[in-house]
Design a protein around this motif. Sequence first.
Motif, PDB file in Angstrom:
ATOM      1  N   THR A 141       0.852  -1.191   0.000  1.00  0.00           N
ATOM      2  CA  THR A 141       0.000   0.000   0.000  1.00  0.00           C
ATOM      3  C   THR A 141       0.888   1.242   0.000  1.00  0.00           C
ATOM      4  N   ASP A 142       0.301   2.364  -0.328  1.00  0.00           N
ATOM      5  CA  ASP A 142       0.980   3.669  -0.296  1.00  0.00           C
ATOM      6  C   ASP A 142       2.265   3.688  -1.121  1.00  0.00           C
ATOM      7  N   ILE A 143       2.222   3.117  -2.316  1.00  0.00           N
ATOM      8  CA  ILE A 143       3.377   3.176  -3.218  1.00  0.00           C
ATOM      9  C   ILE A 143       3.591   4.620  -3.673  1.00  0.00           C
ATOM     10  N   GLU A 144       2.502   5.316  -3.926  1.00  0.00           N
ATOM     11  CA  GLU A 144       2.501   6.726  -4.314  1.00  0.00           C
ATOM     12  C   GLU A 144       3.441   7.026  -5.483  1.00  0.00           C
ATOM     13  N   GLY A 145       3.518   6.090  -6.437  1.00  0.00           N
ATOM     14  CA  GLY A 145       4.329   6.319  -7.623  1.00  0.00           C
ATOM     15  C   GLY A 145       5.825   6.273  -7.385  1.00  0.00           C
ATOM     16  N   ASP A 146       6.259   5.689  -6.302  1.00  0.00           N
ATOM     17  CA  ASP A 146       7.681   5.626  -5.959  1.00  0.00           C
ATOM     18  C   ASP A 146       8.274   4.311  -6.480  1.00  0.00           C
ATOM     19  N   ALA A 147       8.994   4.390  -7.592  1.00  0.00           N
ATOM     20  CA  ALA A 147       9.565   3.199  -8.229  1.00  0.00           C
ATOM     21  C   ALA A 147      10.557   2.479  -7.316  1.00  0.00           C
ATOM     22  N   LEU A 148      11.365   3.217  -6.573  1.00  0.00           N
ATOM     23  CA  LEU A 148      12.343   2.589  -5.681  1.00  0.00           C
ATOM     24  C   LEU A 148      11.649   1.809  -4.561  1.00  0.00           C
ATOM     25  N   TYR A 149      10.605   2.390  -4.000  1.00  0.00           N
ATOM     26  CA  TYR A 149       9.819   1.706  -2.961  1.00  0.00           C
ATOM     27  C   TYR A 149       9.205   0.431  -3.529  1.00  0.00           C
ATOM     28  N   PHE A 150       8.610   0.530  -4.723  1.00  0.00           N
ATOM     29  CA  PHE A 150       7.982  -0.625  -5.356  1.00  0.00           C
ATOM     30  C   PHE A 150       9.018  -1.723  -5.640  1.00  0.00           C
ATOM     31  N   ASP A 151      10.151  -1.342  -6.224  1.00  0.00           N
ATOM     32  CA  ASP A 151      11.194  -2.330  -6.540  1.00  0.00           C
ATOM     33  C   ASP A 151      11.727  -3.006  -5.278  1.00  0.00           C
TER      34      ASP A 151
ATOM     35  N   PRO B 207       7.942  -0.251 -21.664  1.00  0.00           N
ATOM     36  CA  PRO B 207       9.310   0.157 -21.990  1.00  0.00           C
ATOM     37  C   PRO B 207      10.364  -0.196 -20.934  1.00  0.00           C
ATOM     38  N   TYR B 208      10.182  -1.299 -20.238  1.00  0.00           N
ATOM     39  CA  TYR B 208      11.085  -1.647 -19.143  1.00  0.00           C
ATOM     40  C   TYR B 208      11.806  -2.961 -19.437  1.00  0.00           C
ATOM     41  N   GLU B 209      12.946  -3.132 -18.812  1.00  0.00           N
ATOM     42  CA  GLU B 209      13.750  -4.332 -19.039  1.00  0.00           C
ATOM     43  C   GLU B 209      13.514  -5.399 -17.974  1.00  0.00           C
ATOM     44  N   LYS B 210      12.523  -5.181 -17.124  1.00  0.00           N
ATOM     45  CA  LYS B 210      12.147  -6.187 -16.124  1.00  0.00           C
ATOM     46  C   LYS B 210      10.655  -6.059 -15.870  1.00  0.00           C
ATOM     47  N   ARG B 211      10.053  -7.184 -15.463  1.00  0.00           N
ATOM     48  CA  ARG B 211       8.645  -7.152 -15.091  1.00  0.00           C
ATOM     49  C   ARG B 211       8.433  -8.044 -13.873  1.00  0.00           C
ATOM     50  N   VAL B 212       7.385  -7.715 -13.131  1.00  0.00           N
ATOM     51  CA  VAL B 212       7.069  -8.451 -11.915  1.00  0.00           C
ATOM     52  C   VAL B 212       6.436  -9.787 -12.278  1.00  0.00           C
ATOM     53  N   ILE B 213       6.828 -10.825 -11.540  1.00  0.00           N
ATOM     54  CA  ILE B 213       6.236 -12.152 -11.697  1.00  0.00           C
ATOM     55  C   ILE B 213       5.951 -12.718 -10.300  1.00  0.00           C
ATOM     56  N   PHE B 214       5.102 -13.727 -10.254  1.00  0.00           N
ATOM     57  CA  PHE B 214       4.982 -14.523  -9.038  1.00  0.00           C
ATOM     58  C   PHE B 214       6.094 -15.556  -9.074  1.00  0.00           C
ATOM     59  N   ARG B 215       6.761 -15.733  -7.951  1.00  0.00           N
ATOM     60  CA  ARG B 215       7.824 -16.742  -7.872  1.00  0.00           C
ATOM     61  C   ARG B 215       7.232 -18.121  -8.158  1.00  0.00           C
ATOM     62  N   PRO B 216       7.998 -18.989  -8.820  1.00  0.00           N
ATOM     63  CA  PRO B 216       7.534 -20.375  -8.971  1.00  0.00           C
ATOM     64  C   PRO B 216       7.325 -20.999  -7.588  1.00  0.00           C
ATOM     65  N   LEU B 217       6.375 -21.896  -7.490  1.00  0.00           N
ATOM     66  CA  LEU B 217       6.030 -22.483  -6.189  1.00  0.00           C
ATOM     67  C   LEU B 217       7.223 -23.095  -5.480  1.00  0.00           C
ATOM     68  N   HIS B 218       8.134 -23.721  -6.230  1.00  0.00           N
ATOM     69  CA  HIS B 218       9.279 -24.365  -5.580  1.00  0.00           C
ATOM     70  C   HIS B 218      10.261 -23.355  -4.978  1.00  0.00           C
ATOM     71  N   GLU B 219      10.128 -22.076  -5.350  1.00  0.00           N
ATOM     72  CA  GLU B 219      11.012 -21.040  -4.797  1.00  0.00           C
ATOM     73  C   GLU B 219      10.410 -20.330  -3.589  1.00  0.00           C
ATOM     74  N   LEU B 220       9.144 -20.595  -3.294  1.00  0.00           N
ATOM     75  CA  LEU B 220       8.521 -19.931  -2.156  1.00  0.00           C
ATOM     76  C   LEU B 220       9.150 -20.439  -0.870  1.00  0.00           C
ATOM     77  N   LYS B 221       9.519 -19.513  -0.020  1.00  0.00           N
ATOM     78  CA  LYS B 221      10.184 -19.873   1.228  1.00  0.00           C
ATOM     79  C   LYS B 221       9.409 -19.285   2.400  1.00  0.00           C
ATOM     80  N   PHE B 222       8.801 -20.142   3.167  1.00  0.00           N
ATOM     81  CA  PHE B 222       8.118 -19.706   4.367  1.00  0.00           C
ATOM     82  C   PHE B 222       7.993 -20.892   5.308  1.00  0.00           C
TER      83      PHE B 222
END
Length: 142
Positions: free
Chosen positions: A21-31, A65-80
């Motif tokens: 929440t409250d990203i407010e257009g802040d790319a660094l916060y989002f990344d 126009p970006y060189e990266k995009r958000v994905i969901f991690r594959p299930l085998h990479e989830l760590k909890f």
Amino acid sequence: SSNNNNNSSSKKKKRLISFITDIEGDALYFDRFVENSKILDFEPVRPIFQKHRNEDKEQSFLHFPYEKRVIFRPLHELKFPQTSDEQEQEHVDPVLVCGGDMWDKGGSDLYVTRQLLSLYDRYGPDKVHFILGNRDVNKMRI
């Protein structure tokens, strides 16, 4: 009598919910959020600048126009800690909830918007949820 509830097809999926929440257009916060997330990651992509025609024959642009995009991690990479068992991890459903105020002061409104909408387009409404905040609603009125 034997208990057949251990059958993997009968297990319910557990939702692993990540909330931003409250990203407010802040790319660094989002990344930073994505990089520290247990369920999200970035993958490299080639920027897209293409014209295409929709059903009404109107020309529009496919623009990412970006060189990266958000994905969901594959299930085998989830760590909890709750599911260390591989069979348990097969029954985990990662979900992202965006709690509003995604745009405003940060200066990267389009970056944040395109990343989140791209994630939504690829994974659908069962995986990505939006709750509008006051800044989001105010931008819609413009």
